[in-house]
Design a protein around this motif. Structure first.
Motif, PDB file in Angstrom:
ATOM      1  N   UNK A   1       0.831  -1.213   0.000  1.00  0.00           N
ATOM      2  CA  UNK A   1       0.000   0.000   0.000  1.00  0.00           C
ATOM      3  C   UNK A   1       0.861   1.256   0.000  1.00  0.00           C
ATOM      4  N   UNK A   2       1.927   1.232   0.786  1.00  0.00           N
ATOM      5  CA  UNK A   2       2.828   2.383   0.848  1.00  0.00           C
ATOM      6  C   UNK A   2       3.456   2.652  -0.520  1.00  0.00           C
ATOM      7  N   UNK A   3       3.868   1.577  -1.214  1.00  0.00           N
ATOM      8  CA  UNK A   3       4.451   1.734  -2.546  1.00  0.00           C
ATOM      9  C   UNK A   3       3.426   2.324  -3.515  1.00  0.00           C
ATOM     10  N   UNK A   4       2.193   1.794  -3.472  1.00  0.00           N
ATOM     11  CA  UNK A   4       1.151   2.285  -4.373  1.00  0.00           C
ATOM     12  C   UNK A   4       0.832   3.748  -4.107  1.00  0.00           C
ATOM     13  N   UNK A   5       0.685   4.107  -2.842  1.00  0.00           N
ATOM     14  CA  UNK A   5       0.382   5.495  -2.504  1.00  0.00           C
ATOM     15  C   UNK A   5       1.526   6.426  -2.909  1.00  0.00           C
ATOM     16  N   UNK A   6       2.753   5.961  -2.686  1.00  0.00           N
ATOM     17  CA  UNK A   6       3.899   6.786  -3.053  1.00  0.00           C
ATOM     18  C   UNK A   6       3.952   7.064  -4.540  1.00  0.00           C
ATOM     19  N   UNK A   7       3.753   6.025  -5.347  1.00  0.00           N
ATOM     20  CA  UNK A   7       3.756   6.207  -6.801  1.00  0.00           C
ATOM     21  C   UNK A   7       2.549   7.020  -7.266  1.00  0.00           C
ATOM     22  N   UNK A   8       1.394   6.792  -6.620  1.00  0.00           N
ATOM     23  CA  UNK A   8       0.211   7.579  -6.971  1.00  0.00           C
ATOM     24  C   UNK A   8       0.400   9.053  -6.690  1.00  0.00           C
ATOM     25  N   UNK A   9       1.034   9.356  -5.548  1.00  0.00           N
ATOM     26  CA  UNK A   9       1.310  10.759  -5.227  1.00  0.00           C
ATOM     27  C   UNK A   9       2.256  11.382  -6.243  1.00  0.00           C
ATOM     28  N   UNK A  10       3.310  10.661  -6.639  1.00  0.00           N
ATOM     29  CA  UNK A  10       4.255  11.192  -7.625  1.00  0.00           C
ATOM     30  C   UNK A  10       3.575  11.447  -8.961  1.00  0.00           C
ATOM     31  N   UNK A  11       2.638  10.578  -9.337  1.00  0.00           N
ATOM     32  CA  UNK A  11       1.907  10.779 -10.591  1.00  0.00           C
ATOM     33  C   UNK A  11       1.013  12.012 -10.515  1.00  0.00           C
TER      34      UNK A  11
ATOM     35  N   UNK B   1      -7.772   8.573  -6.258  1.00  0.00           N
ATOM     36  CA  UNK B   1      -6.540   7.792  -6.376  1.00  0.00           C
ATOM     37  C   UNK B   1      -6.592   6.578  -5.456  1.00  0.00           C
ATOM     38  N   UNK B   2      -7.097   6.750  -4.246  1.00  0.00           N
ATOM     39  CA  UNK B   2      -7.262   5.613  -3.322  1.00  0.00           C
ATOM     40  C   UNK B   2      -8.217   4.583  -3.929  1.00  0.00           C
ATOM     41  N   UNK B   3      -9.297   5.062  -4.525  1.00  0.00           N
ATOM     42  CA  UNK B   3     -10.282   4.154  -5.116  1.00  0.00           C
ATOM     43  C   UNK B   3      -9.675   3.377  -6.286  1.00  0.00           C
ATOM     44  N   UNK B   4      -8.925   4.093  -7.157  1.00  0.00           N
ATOM     45  CA  UNK B   4      -8.341   3.420  -8.314  1.00  0.00           C
ATOM     46  C   UNK B   4      -7.224   2.455  -7.923  1.00  0.00           C
ATOM     47  N   UNK B   5      -6.422   2.841  -6.940  1.00  0.00           N
ATOM     48  CA  UNK B   5      -5.254   2.032  -6.598  1.00  0.00           C
ATOM     49  C   UNK B   5      -5.606   0.839  -5.714  1.00  0.00           C
ATOM     50  N   UNK B   6      -6.504   1.035  -4.759  1.00  0.00           N
ATOM     51  CA  UNK B   6      -6.762  -0.005  -3.754  1.00  0.00           C
ATOM     52  C   UNK B   6      -8.028  -0.797  -4.071  1.00  0.00           C
ATOM     53  N   UNK B   7      -9.068  -0.119  -4.542  1.00  0.00           N
ATOM     54  CA  UNK B   7     -10.337  -0.802  -4.755  1.00  0.00           C
ATOM     55  C   UNK B   7     -10.403  -1.460  -6.134  1.00  0.00           C
ATOM     56  N   UNK B   8     -10.294  -0.666  -7.195  1.00  0.00           N
ATOM     57  CA  UNK B   8     -10.425  -1.227  -8.546  1.00  0.00           C
ATOM     58  C   UNK B   8      -9.102  -1.695  -9.128  1.00  0.00           C
ATOM     59  N   UNK B   9      -7.986  -1.135  -8.641  1.00  0.00           N
ATOM     60  CA  UNK B   9      -6.648  -1.463  -9.129  1.00  0.00           C
ATOM     61  C   UNK B   9      -6.522  -1.215 -10.634  1.00  0.00           C
ATOM     62  N   UNK B  10      -7.070  -0.085 -11.047  1.00  0.00           N
ATOM     63  CA  UNK B  10      -6.978   0.342 -12.441  1.00  0.00           C
ATOM     64  C   UNK B  10      -6.534   1.798 -12.473  1.00  0.00           C
TER      65      UNK B  10
END
Length: 730
Positions: A13-23, A132-141
């Motif tokens: 989750x930390x990796x996903x959030x970090x990359x999502x924030x950078x995007x 971003x939370x919804x796309x990364x954690x819930x739908x993963x798209x």
């Protein structure tokens, strides 16, 4: 049986959030270049805070007030200066929101305040962070958001000043890494593996990152083929009429201000562009000259003298041809230094010239070439033109006195009379007649020039960038401005002054470059830092004075000539002493008038005095009425005179508050919902400056400081204050 979707581990989750924030950060980076936002750090920090709070998955009743508090604190940091927990700023915020809700209901978007715009932007960031939370954690798209980000950056890179070369690489790397990780997670879930076991980070993320990084590097360093299709931007700009010009240009649409080389067709409206071009560090204030033009066609300016290329020695760059010589030898000169630092992507292949150059310090491989007619100094390396990102110069400016200029005669060199008195044969006679009328009663050449320079302000010619005419085929550019439109910008004023002077035999030429720019602060070594933008592109006048050279003058309304000769300081002659009056002999008592005659005389005196008093009162009332009616004509000068020499710790506050009152009198009113900072930005936009923001910041510092500062009413703040008042239109 279908596997239930597993929640990723804390590390994943930390990796996903970090990359999502950078995007998401890539959406914020261009704001500083394409908007008037000075500092995006507060928006970046707020977005990061939202991701951190979301990462910890706090209950709604905790996360919502925490995020709301962060939003309010961010707004407070941008627009308020008192203590956050004092909550003194809350009524202003509520008043501003109430005011903007009315504008929102009326769909009056343009009038919304900066505070409310920022509030809406913070709310938007809040919503996007949730998505971003919804796309990364819930739908993963995340592919759609990644694609939109690439399109967004590409459009900005194509149509704005934002340089997205590295942004594209970062975005592609982050986006592909996210897509790869999310795809891998779906495969693991489909196959029923556990994300909490195994060597997921090493076996998947490391190779994936390596492949994407290697592809990005190879794509960056590999040679690029030429484009298959021509750049669409010039075509679109031509359709819209937007192109960079000296300060305006002819076209079917509204041109965009900036430096350009083609001045053969002047006229038409333009819009301001505050894109920074370069920074200067200088110990003097002056215009930055680039080139001159000598031939007036009736529509614009060209160079007809055959160009002569002259090599320039960087250690002795003052060697010039007759045409480009600015000042004659033998003048008293002051030594100065300046440094130019161009904004990335905004470099020029020529020098900004502050005065008589004595040394140029740049890349040692750089060579210089002087255009012997225009005076432009181009820069070369290895036989080709090069755009310098930074360079330093030593230069000189003359110390002139009005007395020297007034003593100048009409004994001009041959090259001056041959080229700088030219006028088209089609110039209407009424322009020549007006020139003769304006200068008829002036005894010296300098007096004539100063009279023409001040003529446009005296006769209420207006500075206007939108309602500016374009001369027809059979119409002269100057004639149209002088007798028909009577409003325009620097090209109109400067060209008209030159034509008027040439009409009465005074040589003058047209100069292009930039005004000094916006003062940012004091740098090292006592150098002043200025920011020069496209909006500082300018044209002015140089007049030749025998024995002195080319002296700059500024006819454009609202602009102050940074080059001012010292005024004559003649001591005023003492008033002649009044000789003592001998005592009058006493009248003979026998010559006294009768009592009745004395009474009549006394009554007559009273009656006369009454008439005189009544007349005086009427005159005073008329004078007071006229003073009130024409207060906008004299209030500015009176205010400058009143405060110019005042001293003391309270002077700055008093002068600033007087400035606020003047702005109100002249119609630049402060809306009830405006903070002082918002009002300062509003004033700067109205007057085309950035000085009000500096003064407002200093004023707020005094207001909220426990100690009164005694040094704020210095030459710098006084100059900004005075320039603002001079820019206010009556």
């Amino acid at each position: 049986m279908q596997q239930s979707k597993q929640q990723p581990s804390t590390l994943h989750t930390l990796v996903l959030y970090g990359l999502g924030f950078l995007l998401l950060w890539e959406w914020l980076r261009p704001l500083k270049d394409i908007t008037t936002t000075d500092d995006i750090n507060i928006f970046v920090m707020y977005t990061m805070f939202l991701f951190i709070v979301t990462y910890f998955q706090l209950p709604f009743w905790i996360s919502f007030p925490v995020k709301l508090g962060a939003l309010l604190y961010a707004l407070h940091s941008l627009y308020f200066f008192d203590v956050f927990l004092s909550f003194k700023w809350v009524p202003y915020l509520l008043e501003d929101i109430s005011y903007n809700l009315t504008l929102f209901s009326d769909q009056n978007w343009n009038e919304m305040t900066s505070l409310s715009r920022s509030l809406l932007f913070f709310i938007l960031l809040w919503l996007v962070s949730y998505l971003m939370h919804y796309w990364l954690i819930q739908t993963r798209r995340i592919f759609l958001f990644f694609l939109i980000t690439v399109i967004y950056i590409s459009i900005l890179d194509t149509f704005t000043v934002y340089d997205a070369k590295l942004a594209i690489i970062r975005t592609v790397f982050i986006g592909l890494l996210l897509i790869g990780i999310l795809r891998m997670m779906k495969i693991i879930e489909t196959e029923g593996f556990s994300l909490l076991k195994g060597k997921f980070p090493v076996l998947w993320v490391a190779p994936l990152s390596g492949v994407i990084a290697l592809s990005s590097v190879l794509g960056y360093v590999a040679p690029k083929a030429s484009p298959l299709w021509p750049d669409p931007v010039p075509f679109i700009q031509n359709l819209s009429g937007k192109e960079d010009v000296g300060e305006g240009g002819k076209g079917s649409g509204i041109a965009k201000i900036g430096y350009g080389e083609n001045d053969s067709q002047l006229g038409g409206p333009f819009e301001f562009d505050y894109t920074p071009i370069f920074k200067t560090y200088d110990n003097a204030r002056h215009y930055w000259r680039i080139e001159t033009k000598e031939f007036y066609t009736g529509k614009g300016w060209e160079n007809k003298i055959p160009t002569t290329a002259v090599p320039v020695d960087a250690n002795q760059p003052s060697a010039q041809t007759d045409y480009t010589k600015i000042w004659e030898e033998g003048l008293e000169m002051e030594d100065n230094t300046a440094r130019i630092e161009a904004e990335k992507g905004k470099e020029y292949s020529f020098l900004m010239i502050p005065g008589k150059l004595t040394k140029i310090d740049a890349d040692p491989d750089t060579t210089y070439q002087l255009d012997g007619v225009k005076g432009k100094i181009s820069t070369f390396q290895n036989g080709g033109e090069v755009k310098l990102s930074s360079y330093s110069m030593n230069y000189q400016l003359p110390v002139l006195k009005e007395e020297q200029l007034k003593e100048s005669t009409n004994s001009y060199p041959q090259y001056v009379t041959d080229n700088y008195l030219q006028l088209p044969e089609t110039l209407p006679q009424r322009v020549r007649d007006l020139a003769a009328e304006i200068t008829a009663d002036q005894p010296t050449i300098y007096d004539k020039v100063k009279t023409v320079e001040g003529y446009f302000a005296k006769e209420a010619y207006g500075y206007n960038t939108i309602e500016v005419g374009v001369p027809e085929d059979d119409e002269d550019y100057v004639d149209q401005f002088l007798f028909e439109t009577r409003k325009g910008y620097c090209d109109n004023f400067s060209t008209s002054m030159i034509v008027i002077l040439r009409s009465v035999g005074i040589p003058a030429r047209w100069v292009k470059g930039f005004t000094p720019g916006t003062f940012e602060g004091m740098g090292d070594g006592g150098l002043r830092e200025y920011t020069v933008t496209n909006a500082n592109a300018h044209s002015w006048v140089e007049v030749y004075f025998s024995g002195i050279g080319w002296v700059p003058f500024e006819p454009t309304r609202g602009f102050d000539n940074p080059f001012q000769p010292e005024e004559d300081k003649k001591e005023s002659a003492p008033a002649a002493a009044v000789p003592d009056q001998p005592d009058k002999p006493e009248k003979d008592l026998n010559d006294k008038k009768s009592a009745s005659s004395e009474t009549k005389s006394f009554a007559s005196m009273l009656k006369t005095a009454g008439y005189a008093a009544a007349g005086l009162i009427i005159l005073l009332l008329i004078a007071a009425g006229l003073a009130y009616l024409f207060r906008r004509k004299w209030l500015r000068q009176y205010t400058i005179w009143r405060y110019k020499r005042k001293q003391g710790s309270e002077t700055f506050e008093e002068a600033f508050e007087r400035l606020l009152w003047l702005l109100k009198v002249y119609g630049i009113r402060r809306q009830p919902a405006f903070t002082l900072r918002e009002y300062a930005l509003y004033v700067d936009r109205a007057l085309d400056t950035k000085d009000m923001k500096i003064l407002a910041k200093a004023y707020e510092g005094v207001q909220f400081s426990p100690k009164k500062q005694t040094d704020l009413w210095n030459d710098f703040h006084r100059e900004l204050w005075e320039n603002l008042i001079k820019r206010i239109r009556p």
